[in-house]
Write an enzyme that holds these catalytic residues in place. Structure first.
Site, PDB file in Angstrom:
ATOM      1  N   THR A  94       0.848  -1.202   0.000  1.00 42.59           N
ATOM      2  CA  THR A  94       0.000   0.000   0.000  1.00 42.59           C
ATOM      3  C   THR A  94       0.883   1.251   0.000  1.00 42.59           C
ATOM      4  O   THR A  94       2.084   1.166   0.266  1.00 42.59           O
ATOM      5  CB  THR A  94      -0.919   0.040   1.244  1.00 42.59           C
ATOM      6  OG1 THR A  94      -0.102   0.114   2.405  1.00 42.59           O
ATOM      7  CG2 THR A  94      -1.843  -1.156   1.309  1.00 42.59           C
ATOM      8  N   LYS A 123       7.847   1.506   2.757  1.00 41.42           N
ATOM      9  CA  LYS A 123       8.929   1.787   3.719  1.00 41.42           C
ATOM     10  C   LYS A 123       8.472   2.480   5.000  1.00 41.42           C
ATOM     11  O   LYS A 123       9.169   2.460   6.002  1.00 41.42           O
ATOM     12  CB  LYS A 123      10.055   2.583   3.059  1.00 41.42           C
ATOM     13  CG  LYS A 123       9.646   3.932   2.510  1.00 41.42           C
ATOM     14  CD  LYS A 123      10.803   4.538   1.734  1.00 41.42           C
ATOM     15  CE  LYS A 123      10.379   5.769   0.971  1.00 41.42           C
ATOM     16  NZ  LYS A 123       9.341   5.549  -0.042  1.00 41.42           N
ATOM     17  N   GLU A 147      13.121  -5.828   0.983  1.00 41.93           N
ATOM     18  CA  GLU A 147      14.153  -5.395   0.026  1.00 41.93           C
ATOM     19  C   GLU A 147      13.665  -4.271  -0.885  1.00 41.93           C
ATOM     20  O   GLU A 147      14.403  -3.325  -1.187  1.00 41.93           O
ATOM     21  CB  GLU A 147      14.581  -6.605  -0.831  1.00 41.93           C
ATOM     22  CG  GLU A 147      15.714  -6.323  -1.776  1.00 41.93           C
ATOM     23  CD  GLU A 147      17.030  -6.052  -1.062  1.00 41.93           C
ATOM     24  OE1 GLU A 147      17.575  -6.960  -0.451  1.00 41.93           O
ATOM     25  OE2 GLU A 147      17.506  -4.894  -1.130  1.00 41.93           O
ATOM     26  N   VAL A 150      14.045  -0.045  -0.363  1.00 43.38           N
ATOM     27  CA  VAL A 150      15.203   0.807  -0.667  1.00 43.38           C
ATOM     28  C   VAL A 150      15.764   0.417  -2.034  1.00 43.38           C
ATOM     29  O   VAL A 150      16.161  -0.726  -2.244  1.00 43.38           O
ATOM     30  CB  VAL A 150      16.322   0.655   0.389  1.00 43.38           C
ATOM     31  CG1 VAL A 150      17.489   1.583   0.065  1.00 43.38           C
ATOM     32  CG2 VAL A 150      15.795   0.922   1.779  1.00 43.38           C
ATOM     33  N   GLY A 204       6.815  11.897 -15.804  1.00 41.69           N
ATOM     34  CA  GLY A 204       6.281  10.907 -14.870  1.00 41.69           C
ATOM     35  C   GLY A 204       7.307  10.435 -13.843  1.00 41.69           C
ATOM     36  O   GLY A 204       7.064   9.487 -13.105  1.00 41.69           O
ATOM     37  N   GLU A 207       6.274  13.141  -8.642  1.00 40.48           N
ATOM     38  CA  GLU A 207       4.859  13.180  -8.263  1.00 40.48           C
ATOM     39  C   GLU A 207       4.294  14.585  -8.513  1.00 40.48           C
ATOM     40  O   GLU A 207       5.055  15.561  -8.578  1.00 40.48           O
ATOM     41  CB  GLU A 207       4.720  12.905  -6.752  1.00 40.48           C
ATOM     42  CG  GLU A 207       5.348  11.625  -6.278  1.00 40.48           C
ATOM     43  CD  GLU A 207       4.487  10.415  -6.551  1.00 40.48           C
ATOM     44  OE1 GLU A 207       3.264  10.597  -6.735  1.00 40.48           O
ATOM     45  OE2 GLU A 207       5.029   9.307  -6.609  1.00 40.48           O
ATOM     46  N   ASP A 218      12.058  11.324   1.483  1.00 43.92           N
ATOM     47  CA  ASP A 218      12.071   9.980   0.901  1.00 43.92           C
ATOM     48  C   ASP A 218      13.459   9.347   1.068  1.00 43.92           C
ATOM     49  O   ASP A 218      13.579   8.203   1.517  1.00 43.92           O
ATOM     50  CB  ASP A 218      11.685  10.067  -0.591  1.00 43.92           C
ATOM     51  CG  ASP A 218      11.714   8.718  -1.271  1.00 43.92           C
ATOM     52  OD1 ASP A 218      10.771   7.943  -1.059  1.00 43.92           O
ATOM     53  OD2 ASP A 218      12.694   8.421  -1.980  1.00 43.92           O
ATOM     54  N   LYS A 222      14.697   6.010   3.469  1.00 46.57           N
ATOM     55  CA  LYS A 222      15.481   4.879   2.953  1.00 46.57           C
ATOM     56  C   LYS A 222      16.817   4.759   3.687  1.00 46.57           C
ATOM     57  O   LYS A 222      17.286   3.647   3.953  1.00 46.57           O
ATOM     58  CB  LYS A 222      15.708   5.057   1.444  1.00 46.57           C
ATOM     59  CG  LYS A 222      14.413   4.911   0.646  1.00 46.57           C
ATOM     60  CD  LYS A 222      14.601   5.343  -0.793  1.00 46.57           C
ATOM     61  CE  LYS A 222      13.316   5.227  -1.588  1.00 46.57           C
ATOM     62  NZ  LYS A 222      13.388   5.930  -2.884  1.00 46.57           N
ATOM     63  N   GLY A 316      10.076   1.437 -10.065  1.00 49.33           N
ATOM     64  CA  GLY A 316       9.426   0.707 -11.158  1.00 49.33           C
ATOM     65  C   GLY A 316       8.700  -0.512 -10.628  1.00 49.33           C
ATOM     66  O   GLY A 316       9.224  -1.201  -9.742  1.00 49.33           O
TER      67      GLY A 316
HETATM   68  N1  LIG Z   1       6.185   2.035  -7.744  1.00 49.95           N
HETATM   69  C1  LIG Z   1       7.467   1.817  -7.456  1.00 49.95           C
HETATM   70  O1  LIG Z   1       8.357   1.949  -8.295  1.00 49.95           O
HETATM   71  C2  LIG Z   1       7.860   1.376  -6.059  1.00 49.95           C
HETATM   72  C3  LIG Z   1       9.140   0.821  -5.859  1.00 49.95           C
HETATM   73  C4  LIG Z   1       9.480   0.395  -4.565  1.00 49.95           C
HETATM   74  C5  LIG Z   1       8.575   0.558  -3.532  1.00 49.95           C
HETATM   75  N2  LIG Z   1       7.357   1.142  -3.763  1.00 49.95           N
HETATM   76  C6  LIG Z   1       6.419   1.274  -2.649  1.00 49.95           C
HETATM   77  O2  LIG Z   1       5.425   0.263  -2.781  1.00 49.95           O
HETATM   78  C7  LIG Z   1       4.158   0.746  -2.351  1.00 49.95           C
HETATM   79  C8  LIG Z   1       3.157   0.633  -3.501  1.00 49.95           C
HETATM   80  O3  LIG Z   1       3.596   1.423  -4.590  1.00 49.95           O
HETATM   81  P1  LIG Z   1       2.721   1.507  -5.921  1.00 49.95           P
HETATM   82  O4  LIG Z   1       3.538   2.258  -6.886  1.00 49.95           O
HETATM   83  O5  LIG Z   1       2.205   0.157  -6.268  1.00 49.95           O
HETATM   84  O6  LIG Z   1       1.506   2.416  -5.420  1.00 49.95           O
HETATM   85  P2  LIG Z   1       0.031   2.466  -6.016  1.00 49.95           P
HETATM   86  O7  LIG Z   1       0.079   2.185  -7.479  1.00 49.95           O
HETATM   87  O8  LIG Z   1      -0.582   3.726  -5.526  1.00 49.95           O
HETATM   88  O9  LIG Z   1      -0.690   1.211  -5.340  1.00 49.95           O
HETATM   89  C9  LIG Z   1      -1.091   1.145  -4.014  1.00 49.95           C
HETATM   90  C10 LIG Z   1      -2.411   0.386  -3.948  1.00 49.95           C
HETATM   91  O10 LIG Z   1      -2.784   0.214  -2.580  1.00 49.95           O
HETATM   92  C11 LIG Z   1      -4.183   0.495  -2.481  1.00 49.95           C
HETATM   93  N3  LIG Z   1      -4.548   0.861  -1.118  1.00 49.95           N
HETATM   94  C12 LIG Z   1      -4.547   2.073  -0.534  1.00 49.95           C
HETATM   95  N4  LIG Z   1      -4.954   1.977   0.750  1.00 49.95           N
HETATM   96  C13 LIG Z   1      -5.234   0.678   0.965  1.00 49.95           C
HETATM   97  C14 LIG Z   1      -5.718  -0.061   2.093  1.00 49.95           C
HETATM   98  N5  LIG Z   1      -5.994   0.541   3.253  1.00 49.95           N
HETATM   99  N6  LIG Z   1      -5.915  -1.399   1.956  1.00 49.95           N
HETATM  100  C15 LIG Z   1      -5.657  -2.023   0.797  1.00 49.95           C
HETATM  101  N7  LIG Z   1      -5.204  -1.372  -0.309  1.00 49.95           N
HETATM  102  C16 LIG Z   1      -4.977  -0.049  -0.224  1.00 49.95           C
HETATM  103  C17 LIG Z   1      -4.406   1.605  -3.474  1.00 49.95           C
HETATM  104  O11 LIG Z   1      -5.755   1.698  -3.817  1.00 49.95           O
HETATM  105  P3  LIG Z   1      -6.368   3.083  -4.386  1.00 49.95           P
HETATM  106  O12 LIG Z   1      -5.375   3.645  -5.349  1.00 49.95           O
HETATM  107  O13 LIG Z   1      -7.601   2.624  -5.036  1.00 49.95           O
HETATM  108  O14 LIG Z   1      -6.541   3.936  -3.191  1.00 49.95           O
HETATM  109  C18 LIG Z   1      -3.546   1.130  -4.640  1.00 49.95           C
HETATM  110  O15 LIG Z   1      -4.233   0.218  -5.478  1.00 49.95           O
HETATM  111  C19 LIG Z   1       4.389   2.193  -1.880  1.00 49.95           C
HETATM  112  O16 LIG Z   1       4.572   2.194  -0.487  1.00 49.95           O
HETATM  113  C20 LIG Z   1       5.673   2.587  -2.598  1.00 49.95           C
HETATM  114  O17 LIG Z   1       6.401   3.561  -1.894  1.00 49.95           O
HETATM  115  C21 LIG Z   1       6.980   1.531  -5.007  1.00 49.95           C
END
Ligand SMILES: NC(=O)c1ccc[n+]([C@@H]2O[C@H](COP(=O)([O-])OP(=O)(O)OC[C@H]3O[C@@H](n4cnc5c(N)ncnc54)[C@H](OP(=O)(O)O)[C@@H]3O)[C@@H](O)[C@H]2O)c1
Length: 339
Positions: A94, A123, A147, A150, A204, A207, A218, A222, A316
């Site tokens: 999430t 994180k 993993e 970070v 993109g 944010e 951020d 990490k 990613g």
């Molecule tokens: N994207 C990357 O490159 C990346 C890399 C490493 C780590 N991360 C970390 O991984 C996590 C997810 O990233 P992401 O890019 O996948 O984000 P994302 O696309 O925004 O996905 C997060 C999902 O979690 C859902 N959500 C929100 N609150 C929730 C809850 N209470 N219960 C269940 N589901 C819930 C959201 O739903 P709604 O959108 O419908 O609210 C969304 O579908 C973040 O913490 C991010 O920092 C991301």
């Protein structure tokens, strides 16, 4: 025995994880004798629940219409169900509330209290409540892996196992792709900060609200995870001195360049001084940390082998998903569910 999983968050990372799990199903079985069932997938407004295992092919074909599947249950929260589901591993993907670590923090604590192993890409809980989570995991004999938190797939946390005969004396790292992209563009083109940020947003990389990235929070989150995991500290984000990149000018970068330096946004943990810093620093232009674009790089100074540098794509969906699968195989092996 099949590993039974629950996934919380079906966004970018969660969906990439499901896709990779499907794609790798045969390889996981052949290579590691590992098989799995996904029992539930939670979103913010409900969950897909099937005690017999969710059919990933059917689910992935549905795309964004997954809520139309017969086993979609509306308005169910993970915290209401974790204790009732028969599962071994919870995968937390999430988004982070940077002040509370929620909702992931509650998901993780609930799961640990029910003796469920954890894999997280989120994180927040770890830079806010690392000690509490790890103490509970120890008490409950649970494994916690994170993993992807970070530098995504860059194996900078698991490198610890390969350095147990050595000693890390300091960490210097570029941990935020947005900041590094902005500084790289400002250096290469002489453009002001605001223009480089706008460009990063249009592409993109940044944010709509880039505050957490450009103000250094951020990277600080990490850095805490790196320091706690690799140096054995128990710090929180409050222990980091943080300065962002918003005040850096093209003139400062030009001056640095003319002296053979460049400015990078570094995250630093120094064992001797016991300090944690995120700030813009001058580095030599031929330093291996002088990477461009959205890459991440981590330099570990070691007592017996000098510096070790590891770099790669720090963000990613597929990258994070591959790190989650690594963590999953690690847990499955430790628990005797894979060879
Ligand atoms: N994207 C990357 O490159 C990346 C890399 C490493 C780590 N991360 C970390 O991984 C996590 C997810 O990233 P992401 O890019 O996948 O984000 P994302 O696309 O925004 O996905 C997060 C999902 O979690 C859902 N959500 C929100 N609150 C929730 C809850 N209470 N219960 C269940 N589901 C819930 C959201 O739903 P709604 O959108 O419908 O609210 C969304 O579908 C973040 O913490 C991010 O920092 C991301």
């Amino acid at each position: 025995m099949k590993v039974k999983l629950v996934i919380i968050g079906k966004g970018n990372v969660g969906t990439c994880f499901l896709q990779l799990m499907k794609e790798k199903e045969k390889v996981l079985k052949e290579k590691f004798d590992f098989s799995y069932k996904i029992i539930a997938i939670f979103e913010h407004d409900g969950a897909l629940i099937n005690e017999n295992g969710i059919d990933l092919e059917e689910l992935l074909k549905m795309g964004e219409k997954f809520r139309e599947l017969t086993y979609w249950k509306k308005n169910i929260k993970a915290t209401e169900l974790i204790s009732k589901l028969d599962i071994n591993v919870l995968v937390e993907t999430t988004p982070t509330n940077p002040d509370t670590g929620e909702p992931a923090y509650s998901h993780i604590i609930d799961a640990l209290n029910n003796n469920i192993d954890i894999i997280a890409s989120n994180k927040g809980p770890f830079y806010l409540k690392y000690k509490e989570i790890m103490d509970l995991a120890k008490e409950k004999d649970c494994i916690v892996k994170y993993e992807a938190t970070v530098a995504s797939c860059v194996p900078v946390l698991s490198i610890k196992e390969n350095l147990i005969g050595n000693e890390i004396t300091s960490i210097k790292a570029i941990l935020n792709g947005t900041c590094n992209y902005i500084l790289s563009r400002m250096t290469a083109e002489g453009v002001p900060f605001s223009l480089a940020l706008k460009e990063a947003q249009e592409l993109g990389f940044a944010e709509t609200d880039p505050t957490l990235d450009i103000e250094g929070f951020d990277s600080a989150g990490k850095l805490i995870i790196l320091a706690n995991e690799l140096l054995g500290w128990s710090k929180t984000i409050k222990d980091v001195k943080i300065i962002g990149i918003t005040k850096i000018t093209p003139q400062a970068l030009e001056l640095a360049k003319s002296d053979g330096f460049t400015i990078k946004h570094l995250a630093i943990a120094n064992v001797e001084k016991k300090e944690l810093i995120v700030e813009p620093r001058l580095i030599e232009r031929d330093s291996l940390l002088n990477i461009n674009g959205t890459l991440n790089a981590i330099e570990l100074h070691t007592k017996h082998a000098g510096p070790i540098i590891i770099m790669g794509r720090g963000a990613g969906g597929p990258e994070a998903a591959s790190a989650i699968i690594n963590d999953l195989i690690y847990i499955a092996k430790k628990r005797g569910h894979a060879r």
